[in-house]
Design a protein around this motif. Sequence first.
Motif, mmCIF file in Angstrom:
data_model
loop_
_atom_site.group_PDB
_atom_site.id
_atom_site.type_symbol
_atom_site.label_atom_id
_atom_site.label_comp_id
_atom_site.label_asym_id
_atom_site.label_seq_id
_atom_site.Cartn_x
_atom_site.Cartn_y
_atom_site.Cartn_z
ATOM 1 N N THR A 101 88.411 26.411 71.498
ATOM 2 C CA THR A 101 87.447 25.986 70.490
ATOM 3 C C THR A 101 86.013 26.223 70.936
ATOM 4 O OG1 THR A 101 87.368 23.725 71.358
ATOM 5 C CG2 THR A 101 89.004 24.187 69.660
ATOM 6 N N VAL A 102 85.169 26.427 69.941
ATOM 7 C CA VAL A 102 83.732 26.542 70.149
ATOM 8 C C VAL A 102 83.076 25.500 69.248
ATOM 9 C CG1 VAL A 102 81.691 28.003 69.892
ATOM 10 C CG2 VAL A 102 83.849 29.003 70.649
ATOM 11 N N GLU A 103 82.303 24.588 69.828
ATOM 12 C CA GLU A 103 81.628 23.575 69.036
ATOM 13 C C GLU A 103 80.321 24.130 68.489
ATOM 14 O OE1 GLU A 103 81.183 19.944 71.209
ATOM 15 O OE2 GLU A 103 83.224 19.309 70.708
ATOM 16 N N VAL A 104 80.118 23.950 67.199
ATOM 17 C CA VAL A 104 78.890 24.428 66.546
ATOM 18 C C VAL A 104 78.248 23.267 65.804
ATOM 19 C CG1 VAL A 104 79.711 26.795 66.330
ATOM 20 C CG2 VAL A 104 80.194 25.180 64.521
ATOM 21 N N ASN A 105 76.956 23.400 65.517
ATOM 22 C CA ASN A 105 76.194 22.295 64.942
ATOM 23 C C ASN A 105 76.206 22.240 63.429
ATOM 24 O OD1 ASN A 105 75.305 21.207 67.427
ATOM 25 N ND2 ASN A 105 73.759 22.815 67.586
ATOM 26 N N SER A 106 76.591 23.339 62.776
ATOM 27 C CA SER A 106 76.510 23.343 61.317
ATOM 28 C C SER A 106 77.576 24.240 60.709
ATOM 29 C CB SER A 106 75.125 23.822 60.859
ATOM 30 O OG SER A 106 74.956 25.203 61.153
ATOM 31 N N LEU A 107 77.858 23.994 59.454
ATOM 32 C CA LEU A 107 78.803 24.824 58.707
ATOM 33 C C LEU A 107 78.253 26.239 58.540
ATOM 34 C CD1 LEU A 107 81.278 25.392 56.996
ATOM 35 C CD2 LEU A 107 80.187 24.155 55.102
ATOM 36 N N GLU A 108 76.956 26.347 58.294
ATOM 37 C CA GLU A 108 76.337 27.664 58.161
ATOM 38 C C GLU A 108 76.516 28.489 59.428
ATOM 39 O OE1 GLU A 108 71.893 29.622 57.473
ATOM 40 O OE2 GLU A 108 72.293 27.565 56.826
ATOM 41 N N GLN A 109 76.408 27.815 60.567
ATOM 42 C CA GLN A 109 76.605 28.507 61.845
ATOM 43 C C GLN A 109 78.046 28.987 61.988
ATOM 44 O OE1 GLN A 109 75.582 26.159 65.273
ATOM 45 N NE2 GLN A 109 75.753 27.864 66.692
ATOM 46 N N LYS A 110 78.993 28.203 61.535
ATOM 47 C CA LYS A 110 80.401 28.611 61.558
ATOM 48 C C LYS A 110 80.599 29.898 60.762
ATOM 49 C CE LYS A 110 82.593 24.007 61.827
ATOM 50 N NZ LYS A 110 83.409 23.037 61.062
ATOM 51 N N VAL A 111 80.032 29.912 59.553
ATOM 52 C CA VAL A 111 80.182 31.081 58.678
ATOM 53 C C VAL A 111 79.567 32.319 59.327
ATOM 54 C CG1 VAL A 111 79.572 32.065 56.433
ATOM 55 C CG2 VAL A 111 80.267 29.666 56.598
ATOM 56 N N LEU A 112 78.366 32.177 59.876
ATOM 57 C CA LEU A 112 77.692 33.314 60.500
ATOM 58 C C LEU A 112 78.459 33.821 61.720
ATOM 59 C CD1 LEU A 112 73.955 32.169 60.268
ATOM 60 C CD2 LEU A 112 75.086 33.969 58.937
ATOM 61 N N MET A 113 78.958 32.914 62.547
ATOM 62 C CA MET A 113 79.709 33.319 63.737
ATOM 63 C C MET A 113 81.000 34.033 63.367
ATOM 64 S SD MET A 113 79.160 30.064 66.326
ATOM 65 C CE MET A 113 80.078 30.828 67.678
ATOM 66 N N LEU A 114 81.634 33.573 62.300
ATOM 67 C CA LEU A 114 82.870 34.226 61.854
ATOM 68 C C LEU A 114 82.581 35.615 61.296
ATOM 69 C CD1 LEU A 114 85.895 34.045 61.471
ATOM 70 C CD2 LEU A 114 85.517 32.829 59.310
ATOM 71 N N LYS A 115 81.517 35.733 60.508
ATOM 72 C CA LYS A 115 81.139 37.037 59.962
ATOM 73 C C LYS A 115 80.807 38.033 61.074
ATOM 74 C CE LYS A 115 78.532 37.691 56.428
ATOM 75 N NZ LYS A 115 77.375 37.666 55.502
ATOM 76 N N ARG A 116 80.177 37.531 62.126
ATOM 77 C CA ARG A 116 79.757 38.395 63.236
ATOM 78 C C ARG A 116 80.840 38.562 64.296
ATOM 79 N NH1 ARG A 116 73.830 35.412 63.663
ATOM 80 N NH2 ARG A 116 72.979 36.260 61.695
ATOM 81 N N LYS A 117 82.036 38.049 64.007
ATOM 82 C CA LYS A 117 83.221 38.190 64.877
ATOM 83 C C LYS A 117 83.040 37.518 66.235
ATOM 84 C CE LYS A 117 84.776 42.440 62.631
ATOM 85 N NZ LYS A 117 85.295 43.811 62.802
ATOM 86 N N ARG A 118 82.269 36.456 66.258
ATOM 87 C CA ARG A 118 82.119 35.686 67.494
ATOM 88 C C ARG A 118 83.190 34.612 67.614
ATOM 89 N NH1 ARG A 118 75.982 33.880 67.815
ATOM 90 N NH2 ARG A 118 76.787 32.902 69.715
ATOM 91 N N ILE A 119 83.831 34.283 66.498
ATOM 92 C CA ILE A 119 85.004 33.409 66.484
ATOM 93 C C ILE A 119 86.034 34.030 65.539
ATOM 94 C CG2 ILE A 119 83.800 31.250 67.039
ATOM 95 C CD1 ILE A 119 83.741 30.594 64.069
ATOM 96 N N ASP A 120 87.269 33.546 65.635
ATOM 97 C CA ASP A 120 88.344 34.088 64.797
ATOM 98 C C ASP A 120 88.601 33.257 63.550
ATOM 99 O OD1 ASP A 120 88.962 36.180 66.697
ATOM 100 O OD2 ASP A 120 89.921 34.640 67.939
#
Length: 237
Positions: free
Chosen positions: A140-159
């Motif tokens: 797991t990777v802890e993130v501070n916001s839902l927007e950050q989750k979406v951006l990280m997923l789009k940029r393939k930093r998380i699955d």
Amino acid sequence: MRIICYLLALLLLVCPVKLAAQETIIASVSPEFPNGLHAKYLRFLAKELNVALKIKPIPLARRIKELEKGDIDIIVLAKRDNPELIALMPSYSQIDENLFVRASEKHRISNQEQLRSALIGVSHGSHLPQFVGNRELANTVEVNSLEQKVLMLKRKRIDGFFHTFSSANLVINEMGASDAIVSSVWQPGRKKRLSHFVISKKSRLFKYKAQLEQIIQQAKNEGKFIQIRQQHYQSKN
């Protein structure tokens, strides 16, 4: 003289009501949704209790810490094992947590083993959904916001990432990412978490615990929380 006595008696009757109405409690919600669904639930509760409400948008982990210290009085949270927190009963709703992935890989995670090997984004300070099990079962990777989750997923930093279905879809659409980010075809079970209004012993609302639980029970029986939720999402369409 009679008029003076009458006015004094009237003043004694009115003052306690005014003082109660002037009492202000502090609630907290996510900075991403300062006027979102949780804020509307909390305003409803404050109105029913006849107290003024101030809402402070704070990230989840800090929200919990400030509630423990008594710096804020109430938040909305899934019930968890924390002796400092008091989940008001009954729960007002169930949380439908979903696994979101890239649209091009919506079939990629199809079982628990693949979930364990995937890198999953979760909200900072939150617990993984009950159907996933212990944190050790997933990277797991802890993130501070839902927007950050979406951006990280789009940029393939998380699955993938976990989030409540309605809130996630709302933000994904607002970010113009509905073609890129979708709910995974496979979901790790459909168990739902119970969501509660949560206070602490240091909260100014602790003295109102019994009254609050009575308000929550009655509102739940009358479908008030469902109505608030429906109106909230209808206004977003």
